[in-house]
Write a protein that holds these residues in place. Structure first.
Motif, PDB file in Angstrom:
ATOM      1  N   GLU A 181     -28.568  -6.328  -2.362  1.00  0.00           N
ATOM      2  CA  GLU A 181     -27.622  -6.745  -3.386  1.00  0.00           C
ATOM      3  C   GLU A 181     -27.280  -5.571  -4.323  1.00  0.00           C
ATOM      4  O   GLU A 181     -26.124  -5.421  -4.775  1.00  0.00           O
ATOM      5  CB  GLU A 181     -28.208  -7.924  -4.185  1.00  0.00           C
ATOM      6  CG  GLU A 181     -28.268  -9.229  -3.372  1.00  0.00           C
ATOM      7  CD  GLU A 181     -28.952 -10.337  -4.125  1.00  0.00           C
ATOM      8  OE1 GLU A 181     -29.610 -10.028  -5.174  1.00  0.00           O
ATOM      9  OE2 GLU A 181     -28.860 -11.513  -3.705  1.00  0.00           O
ATOM     10  N   LEU A 184     -24.891  -3.248  -2.550  1.00  0.00           N
ATOM     11  CA  LEU A 184     -23.568  -3.861  -2.547  1.00  0.00           C
ATOM     12  C   LEU A 184     -22.855  -3.587  -3.869  1.00  0.00           C
ATOM     13  O   LEU A 184     -21.646  -3.277  -3.904  1.00  0.00           O
ATOM     14  CB  LEU A 184     -23.679  -5.360  -2.289  1.00  0.00           C
ATOM     15  CG  LEU A 184     -22.371  -6.154  -2.396  1.00  0.00           C
ATOM     16  CD1 LEU A 184     -21.368  -5.660  -1.340  1.00  0.00           C
ATOM     17  CD2 LEU A 184     -22.645  -7.660  -2.226  1.00  0.00           C
ATOM     18  N   GLN A 230     -18.437  -4.612   3.193  1.00  0.00           N
ATOM     19  CA  GLN A 230     -18.653  -5.694   4.173  1.00  0.00           C
ATOM     20  C   GLN A 230     -20.029  -5.573   4.810  1.00  0.00           C
ATOM     21  O   GLN A 230     -20.733  -6.570   5.006  1.00  0.00           O
ATOM     22  CB  GLN A 230     -17.566  -5.644   5.237  1.00  0.00           C
ATOM     23  CG  GLN A 230     -17.645  -6.747   6.265  1.00  0.00           C
ATOM     24  CD  GLN A 230     -17.448  -8.122   5.641  1.00  0.00           C
ATOM     25  OE1 GLN A 230     -16.710  -8.251   4.638  1.00  0.00           O
ATOM     26  NE2 GLN A 230     -18.101  -9.140   6.222  1.00  0.00           N
ATOM     27  N   ALA A 231     -20.459  -4.340   5.098  1.00  0.00           N
ATOM     28  CA  ALA A 231     -21.777  -4.136   5.684  1.00  0.00           C
ATOM     29  C   ALA A 231     -22.868  -4.529   4.701  1.00  0.00           C
ATOM     30  O   ALA A 231     -23.906  -5.116   5.071  1.00  0.00           O
ATOM     31  CB  ALA A 231     -21.933  -2.682   6.105  1.00  0.00           C
ATOM     32  N   ASP A 232     -22.644  -4.207   3.413  1.00  0.00           N
ATOM     33  CA  ASP A 232     -23.645  -4.599   2.403  1.00  0.00           C
ATOM     34  C   ASP A 232     -23.772  -6.125   2.311  1.00  0.00           C
ATOM     35  O   ASP A 232     -24.887  -6.658   2.177  1.00  0.00           O
ATOM     36  CB  ASP A 232     -23.243  -4.003   1.056  1.00  0.00           C
ATOM     37  CG  ASP A 232     -23.372  -2.476   1.027  1.00  0.00           C
ATOM     38  OD1 ASP A 232     -24.106  -1.944   1.896  1.00  0.00           O
ATOM     39  OD2 ASP A 232     -22.768  -1.852   0.144  1.00  0.00           O
ATOM     40  N   ARG A 233     -22.659  -6.789   2.369  1.00  0.00           N
ATOM     41  CA  ARG A 233     -22.726  -8.261   2.300  1.00  0.00           C
ATOM     42  C   ARG A 233     -23.476  -8.841   3.492  1.00  0.00           C
ATOM     43  O   ARG A 233     -24.280  -9.787   3.355  1.00  0.00           O
ATOM     44  CB  ARG A 233     -21.309  -8.820   2.242  1.00  0.00           C
ATOM     45  CG  ARG A 233     -20.587  -8.509   0.931  1.00  0.00           C
ATOM     46  CD  ARG A 233     -19.251  -9.265   0.880  1.00  0.00           C
ATOM     47  NE  ARG A 233     -18.534  -8.978  -0.363  1.00  0.00           N
ATOM     48  CZ  ARG A 233     -17.597  -8.084  -0.491  1.00  0.00           C
ATOM     49  NH1 ARG A 233     -17.235  -7.358   0.593  1.00  0.00           N
ATOM     50  NH2 ARG A 233     -16.972  -7.881  -1.647  1.00  0.00           N
ATOM     51  N   GLU A 234     -23.256  -8.298   4.679  1.00  0.00           N
ATOM     52  CA  GLU A 234     -23.981  -8.785   5.866  1.00  0.00           C
ATOM     53  C   GLU A 234     -25.467  -8.472   5.776  1.00  0.00           C
ATOM     54  O   GLU A 234     -26.319  -9.278   6.203  1.00  0.00           O
ATOM     55  CB  GLU A 234     -23.363  -8.150   7.115  1.00  0.00           C
ATOM     56  CG  GLU A 234     -21.957  -8.651   7.421  1.00  0.00           C
ATOM     57  CD  GLU A 234     -21.355  -7.962   8.637  1.00  0.00           C
ATOM     58  OE1 GLU A 234     -22.054  -7.072   9.189  1.00  0.00           O
ATOM     59  OE2 GLU A 234     -20.251  -8.348   9.048  1.00  0.00           O
ATOM     60  N   ALA A 235     -25.816  -7.335   5.204  1.00  0.00           N
ATOM     61  CA  ALA A 235     -27.225  -6.993   5.035  1.00  0.00           C
ATOM     62  C   ALA A 235     -27.910  -7.973   4.091  1.00  0.00           C
ATOM     63  O   ALA A 235     -29.069  -8.384   4.292  1.00  0.00           O
ATOM     64  CB  ALA A 235     -27.345  -5.559   4.523  1.00  0.00           C
ATOM     65  N   ALA A 237     -27.030 -11.072   3.613  1.00  0.00           N
ATOM     66  CA  ALA A 237     -27.170 -12.354   4.331  1.00  0.00           C
ATOM     67  C   ALA A 237     -28.355 -12.311   5.294  1.00  0.00           C
ATOM     68  O   ALA A 237     -29.142 -13.281   5.402  1.00  0.00           O
ATOM     69  CB  ALA A 237     -25.873 -12.661   5.068  1.00  0.00           C
ATOM     70  N   ASN A 238     -28.507 -11.187   5.985  1.00  0.00           N
ATOM     71  CA  ASN A 238     -29.643 -11.063   6.904  1.00  0.00           C
ATOM     72  C   ASN A 238     -30.976 -11.089   6.152  1.00  0.00           C
ATOM     73  O   ASN A 238     -31.957 -11.728   6.591  1.00  0.00           O
ATOM     74  CB  ASN A 238     -29.516  -9.771   7.700  1.00  0.00           C
ATOM     75  CG  ASN A 238     -28.369  -9.815   8.684  1.00  0.00           C
ATOM     76  OD1 ASN A 238     -27.967 -10.899   9.132  1.00  0.00           O
ATOM     77  ND2 ASN A 238     -27.807  -8.641   9.022  1.00  0.00           N
TER      78      ASN A 238
END
Length: 526
Positions: A181, A184, A230-235, A237-238
């Motif tokens: 977070e 991001l 976008q990659a930070d948001r997916e990280a 979520a994971n």
């Protein structure tokens, strides 16, 4: 009779007869018969002796024939003066009671069995001992249960460690979520700056201040920053998904802890079964399984039986005809029940606590149960007792001693003494019930009447009596015939009637002898 005997006597002048039935010829009787000889003296004496014997037998046979009964027997008995004991008819308040035979039963009975398997290592009571609820009775070898407890405790410890490990993993993954977070947030700032530069240089390109390559470079930087966001948001979520998995692992580990804890508690409960305690207070019976024997859990054979005997119950049955009266009296309060048994003169008092809901069709009775305090332990389950249920009290009832009431062919009666001429009269009576040696008279007597209580065996209606007084000559009753109530004029039993109801020698033939309670009935002279 003598003439008949003389006719049957042998004739003396009989002629000798030959075997062929002809008259034998006499010697020297060729032309004529000689006259017959005279009877000898010996034959004559035998004939006279036979006649005398027959006459003697006939005389004594006539004397032995039964003589006709004299018709003056009753007149002679009526004329004699008979000593008697009397009592005065009185009024009393007497209880209305139902009497029957009851059976003592325990309030509750428990068969103690083992809930754990093993060898009995101790017995902590004696046969027939009274025990209280919670007293230790038996112990069973508990080594197997102790090992099971240790094993269950180890399983619980292991599952608790797994819970701690899952919680640590969750904490680490939650840190990764927070780190993602933060990344991001940084990339968002850079993306905003790249977008601003891209917009400014694009305007400069349009104005011709810069070349197309320079403008294109800033546009590319803005697009890279957007992809990074976008990659930070997916990280993030994971990382959150991993954290949720950690939470599930923690829940699973905690469930395992709960299961292992339940297994531990079950093992601990099983271990408590190795000590057997009294489930109720009462008296123990015989020890059926002794120390050293191996028992099985929930076996069919009990170790001992405990009966609750304080309070204790008495079960008895009364005719169904009395049920409405019993129900009516129970509405007004508890009914008293008294019991006594052989060897005890003091009754034990209790209360009626139960009326069964069904009448026994086979006997026509209904079961009742009374509760009794039995702190002294006088009543034992299975014991037969005399049971008395008191329904109510009857005031001003006419009562006489039960010895005065006799049974005759026409029913019950008493002898009433006329004080004017000291004669007795046979008076029929109707008895409703009895209480403590007294009969309650419904019909036939009035208060103040004098009734005979002893000496009835020699009495007939109209006979003359002499009332015996205490201490008079021949009084051997020792005061047994005294009046039941003070002031009653009833004297002691005369010595001539000491064996009442056994058949006096003066009783006339053919009169009924027996009556209730062994009393004599002087016959139908009423």
């Amino acid at each position: 009779m003598i003439n008949e005997i003389s006719k049957e006597a042998p004739q003396i002048n009989s002629e000798p007869v030959s075997p062929e039935g002809q008259i034998a010829d006499q010697p020297n009787s060729e032309s004529s018969l000689q006259p017959s000889r005279k009877p000898s003296a010996k034959r004559t004496g035998l004939a006279i002796l036979g006649l005398m014997l027959l006459a003697t037998v006939g005389f004594f046979g006539l004397r032995s024939l039964p003589a006709k009964p004299e018709k003056t027997g009753k007149r002679d008995r009526a004329g004699q003066v008979t000593p008697v004991t009397v009592a005065t008819v009185t009024r009393q308040t007497v209880p209305v009671q139902l009497k029957t035979i009851g059976t003592v039963q325990a309030t509750s009975t428990v068969s103690v069995t083992s809930q754990a398997s093993g060898r009995i290592t101790g017995v902590y009571f004696k046969k027939g001992q009274r025990v209280q609820k919670g007293d230790l009775l038996f112990t069973i070898d508990d080594r197997t249960q102790a090992a099971s407890i240790q094993q269950a405790q180890a399983a619980v410890s292991q599952s608790l460690a797994q819970v701690q490990q899952a919680r640590a993993t969750l904490a680490k993954d939650l840190g990764l979520v927070r780190q993602a977070e933060a990344t991001l947030a940084k990339d968002q700032a850079q993306a905003q700056f790249a977008q601003a530069q891209s917009d400014r240089y694009n305007n400069l390109y349009k104005q011709g201040a810069i070349s197309q390559d320079q403008a294109q470079q800033y546009i590319t930087n803005s697009r890279v920053s957007a992809a990074t966001l976008q990659a930070d948001r997916e990280a993030i979520a994971n990382a959150k998904a991993v954290a949720e998995g950690d939470r599930a692992a923690i829940a699973t580990a905690e469930a395992v802890v709960g299961g292992n804890s339940g297994a531990l508690q079950n093992t601990q409960v099983q271990a408590t079964y190795t000590k057997i305690y009294a489930p109720i207070a009462g008296r123990v019976g015989n020890i059926l399984v002794t120390e050293g024997n191996v028992v099985q859990a929930n076996g069919a054979n009990p170790l001992v039986t405990i009966a609750q005997v304080d309070p204790i119950q008495v079960s008895f049955a009364v005719p169904e005809a009395n049920l409405p009266e019993v129900q009516k009296r129970m509405e007004n309060g508890k009914l008293k029940v008294a019991v006594n048994f052989a060897g005890s003169s003091t009754p034990m008092n209790g209360v009626l606590s139960f009326v069964n809901n069904t009448v026994d069709n086979a006997t026509g009775t209904i079961q009742l149960i009374g509760d009794f305090d039995n702190a002294d332990g006088k009543l034992f389950p299975g014991q037969f007792v005399n049971t008395t249920l008191t329904l109510s009290k009857e005031p001003n009832a006419i009562v006489v001693p039960d010895r005065a009431v006799q049974n005759g062919p026409d029913g019950q009666f008493v002898f009433v003494v006329d004080p004017d001429d000291s004669t007795v009269e046979n008076v029929p009576v109707t008895v409703s019930h009895s209480f403590n040696g007294l009969d309650v008279i419904q019909k036939g007597l009035n208060p103040g009447d004098q009734v005979v209580t002893d000496g009835q065996a020699n009495l007939v209606s109209g006979g003359t009596v002499r009332v015996k007084t205490p201490g008079s000559k021949g009084d051997t009753s020792g005061g047994a015939g005294n009046n039941t109530n003070p002031g009653d004029h009833r004297s002691d039993k005369p010595s001539g009637d000491g064996n009442k109801g056994t058949g006096d020698a003066d009783t006339a033939p053919g009169q009924p002898r027996r009556s209730r309670s062994g009393k004599t009935n002087p016959g139908g002279d009423s």
